[in-house]
Design a protein around this motif. Structure first.
Motif, PDB file in Angstrom:
ATOM      1  N   LEU A 196       6.574  41.628   6.999  1.00  0.00           N
ATOM      2  CA  LEU A 196       7.356  41.846   5.778  1.00  0.00           C
ATOM      3  C   LEU A 196       7.691  40.536   5.069  1.00  0.00           C
ATOM      4  N   ARG A 197       7.743  39.440   5.841  1.00  0.00           N
ATOM      5  CA  ARG A 197       7.979  38.133   5.220  1.00  0.00           C
ATOM      6  C   ARG A 197       6.736  37.624   4.500  1.00  0.00           C
ATOM      7  N   PHE A 251       1.929  49.479   8.919  1.00  0.00           N
ATOM      8  CA  PHE A 251       2.922  50.525   9.176  1.00  0.00           C
ATOM      9  C   PHE A 251       3.891  50.149  10.304  1.00  0.00           C
ATOM     10  N   ILE A 286       4.487  39.596   2.783  1.00  0.00           N
ATOM     11  CA  ILE A 286       4.050  40.384   1.618  1.00  0.00           C
ATOM     12  C   ILE A 286       5.184  40.647   0.630  1.00  0.00           C
ATOM     13  N   ALA A 330       8.833  42.226  11.232  1.00  0.00           N
ATOM     14  CA  ALA A 330       9.537  41.307  10.324  1.00  0.00           C
ATOM     15  C   ALA A 330       8.594  40.228   9.799  1.00  0.00           C
ATOM     16  N   ARG A 339       5.464  47.520  10.352  1.00  0.00           N
ATOM     17  CA  ARG A 339       6.505  46.843   9.561  1.00  0.00           C
ATOM     18  C   ARG A 339       7.260  45.795  10.389  1.00  0.00           C
ATOM     19  N   THR A 364       1.045  48.193   2.226  1.00  0.00           N
ATOM     20  CA  THR A 364       2.341  47.539   2.431  1.00  0.00           C
ATOM     21  C   THR A 364       3.117  48.149   3.600  1.00  0.00           C
ATOM     22  N   LEU A 376       4.412  51.198   3.694  1.00  0.00           N
ATOM     23  CA  LEU A 376       5.421  52.197   3.312  1.00  0.00           C
ATOM     24  C   LEU A 376       5.064  53.576   3.846  1.00  0.00           C
ATOM     25  N   ILE A 377       3.775  53.875   3.862  1.00  0.00           N
ATOM     26  CA  ILE A 377       3.353  55.159   4.414  1.00  0.00           C
ATOM     27  C   ILE A 377       2.252  54.934   5.442  1.00  0.00           C
TER      28      ILE A 377
END
Lengths: 327, 262
Positions: free
Chosen positions: A96-97, A89, A99, A93, A91, A71, A73-74
């Motif tokens: 992020l839309r 990683f 997942i 936009a 990230r 995802t 996050l790390i």
């Protein structure tokens, strides 16, 4: 078409290495020693678009760390990962839309306000117009059997209602890749069933890809045809759940209610004694000796009732993990 | 543009609703920010007040204005961020296409809105007590003063956000903010107008961002003499320095984020 690719994925965490006691505390204060703990090692797999895959492993096996890398996050310490064509990683936009990550033990809803307030924020963050957001909320609320609960402060909701509201909040932007980390954790049996039905329905309606971790085998057997098994940070099975159970369960479970109580030694030669509680005995019997064993049981003991079934999947997988730990 | 406005409206209204749940706590916070009024009482009765180049009325106006500035420049982002990072609540924010900075900023602005009635009540009470309440500047100066107060808030928010990035390297970064509290209190003009400081100390204060956070907006609000353009340029320079620094540290910090507790 594959939507998730992980190649040689690895993650190590740097942690403090402190000895117990006052001496250890003082040494740690003046000369802190750190060591790298590998949480995930050389994990590779691909997941096709629309697949529902179960991700299994004991506590600390590396499931959640893998999900965090998928995802974004790390950042992975090694290897490559690609989800829906994006490097997580970064990230971006658009990624992020695409997942969502639902964590059973964590919440995104604002604790002191009704879920509808958090949903308004999510709609605005994802740029969903107000009428469209209302339509989606109504649709998902109907699927999740949520009504006036959406207008009650989150802190006043039951765990099951809160989890369903969390799911609604996580799916409002219609993600096509769902990462679900213990989505039914702590829920009662009825709530677990409803969440599973909802997820199956969501997958059918939208064709979303789902990667699911759960301690409840019911979640896995109800939703997943394919499972990934991870142990001590390494993937050691990737295939269909059915094949796994056939391969690992050449046994059937024979459960008998007897007319008298017998010592454990009495069942020697009748397969593997799983449990003996008063008049009830559970035996694991090899499939090729099933008929003969049952005839001998019936002729040797006063059998009042007899039931033959496949052993529960959690037992099979638990046995597999135990064997892996010994190896 | 309309999407951004809607996002701002929704974020602020939801955060305001959230803050209203804690109105009693916020009233206590407002009361706990009485330091400038305590300093006013101390200075008013002290012989040293005669050394200040301010009349008693100017002194009262300054500290009352400093009280207002202090109320609208309270920043606690480091404490909430530290908790969010430690308990994994930052993770859901990171998974949405909105930089968490905006959420924290919105929660501060909403908290300020919740403070307004309490601050007005306190200001009115001091006003009615009368000491030095005469000779207030015109509304245009007040409006400009409030605008600069919000710029001061932005500067303080950015400064603390930069320090907050230490949360990615340390589990107890909020201690750094407590370390900064002492120079902030003394060099910002909260305990005394900077004009009362010796020249050397005044030069030292001028080299920090702290006077821009209280002294400059308070003097403007109270109708004192200020170098408006110079003050605004100083604020702009600090913001221009802190913003890229924050973004740089954010990117570096995220690489260290372990999403603990999530």
């Amino acid at each position: 078409m594959a939507i998730i690719h992980a190649r040689g994925l690895g993650k190590s965490f740097r942690v403090a290495d402190k000895m117990p006691g006052l001496g250890g505390t003082l040494r740690h204060f003046f000369a802190r020693r750190l060591k790298d703990i590998p949480a995930v090692r050389d994990v590779s797999f691909t997941i096709e678009s629309g697949e529902v895959v179960g991700f299994l492993g004991a506590n600390g096996a590396g499931k959640t760390t893998t999900l965090k890398m998928l995802t974004g996050l790390i950042e992975p310490s090694a290897g490559e990962v690609e989800v829906a064509g994006f490097r997580p990683f970064r990230r971006q936009a658009a990624f992020l839309r695409t997942i969502t990550l639902v964590m059973g033990q964590k919440q995104q809803l604002i604790w002191d306000l009704p879920p509808l307030d958090s949903l308004r924020v999510n709609a605005a963050v994802y740029g969903i117009s107000e009428p469209e957001a209302r339509r989606r909320i109504d649709e998902l609320a109907e699927m999740l059997e949520l009504g006036e609960e959406l207008r009650r402060p989150v802190r006043k909701l039951s765990l099951g209602q809160r989890m369903k509201a969390e799911l609604l909040a996580s799916l409002l932007h219609r993600p096509s890749v769902l990462f679900l980390d213990e989505p039914t954790l702590g829920l009662d049996v009825n709530a677990q069933v409803r969440v599973r039905e909802f997820l199956a329905d969501y997958n059918r309606r939208t064709g979303a890809t789902v990667l699911l971790t759960s301690h409840y085998m019911g979640d896995i057997t109800a939703l997943c045809q394919r499972v990934l098994l991870i142990h001590q940070g390494q993937l050691f099975y990737d295939g269909s759940l059915q094949e796994l159970t056939q391969q690992l369960a050449p046994y059937r479970e024979v459960c008998c209610d007897l007319g008298a109580v017998y010592p454990p030694e009495a069942f020697r030669g009748f397969g593997e004694l799983e449990s003996l509680a008063g008049h009830r005995v559970r035996l694991l019997v090899s499939r090729d000796q099933l008929t003969g064993t049952i005839s001998r049981l019936l002729s040797t003991f006063p059998v009042l009732d007899l039931e033959v079934s496949d052993p529960p999947v959690e037992e099979i997988i638990g046995r597999l993990f135990r064997e892996a730990a010994v190896a | 543009m309309s999407r951004t406005l809607r996002l701002a409206r929704v974020l602020l209204s939801v955060q305001y609703a959230y803050m209203l749940e804690y109105r009693a706590e916020i009233a206590l916070w407002a009361l706990s920010g009485l330091l400038p009024l305590i300093m006013l009482a101390l200075w008013s009765g002290a012989a040293a007040a005669a050394d200040l180049s301010l009349s008693p009325a100017e002194l009262t106006r300054y500290f009352l204005a400093a009280f207002v500035v202090r109320q609208f420049t309270v920043v606690w982002v480091i404490h909430i961020f530290e908790e969010d990072a430690l308990q994994g609540r930052l993770s859901p924010y990171l998974l949405q296409p909105l930089h968490p900075f905006w959420r924290y900023l919105a929660s501060h602005i909403a908290e300020q809105a919740t403070r307004v009635p309490f601050v007005l009540a306190i200001v009115l009470a001091v006003w009615l007590l009368g000491a030095g309440a005469s000779g207030w500047p015109p509304p245009s100066t007040w409006l400009l003063g409030l605008l600069v107060t919000h710029l001061a808030f932005l500067l303080r928010f950015l400064l603390q956000s930069v320090i907050t990035m230490a949360c990615f390297w340390s589990e107890r970064a909020a201690a750094l903010d407590r370390l900064l509290l002492i120079p902030y209190l003394f060099l910002s003009g909260l305990v005394a107008p900077l004009e009362a400081f010796p020249p050397g100390l005044r030069r030292l204060a001028a080299a920090t961002p702290f006077p821009s956070m209280v002294d400059f907006p308070a003097r403007l609000l109270s109708g004192g003499e200020v170098d408006l353009l110079g003050g605004l340029a100083t604020m702009a320079a600090w913001i221009a320095l802190l913003l890229p620094l924050y973004l740089l540290l954010w990117r570096a910090g995220l690489r260290r984020y372990a999403a603990m507790g999530a």
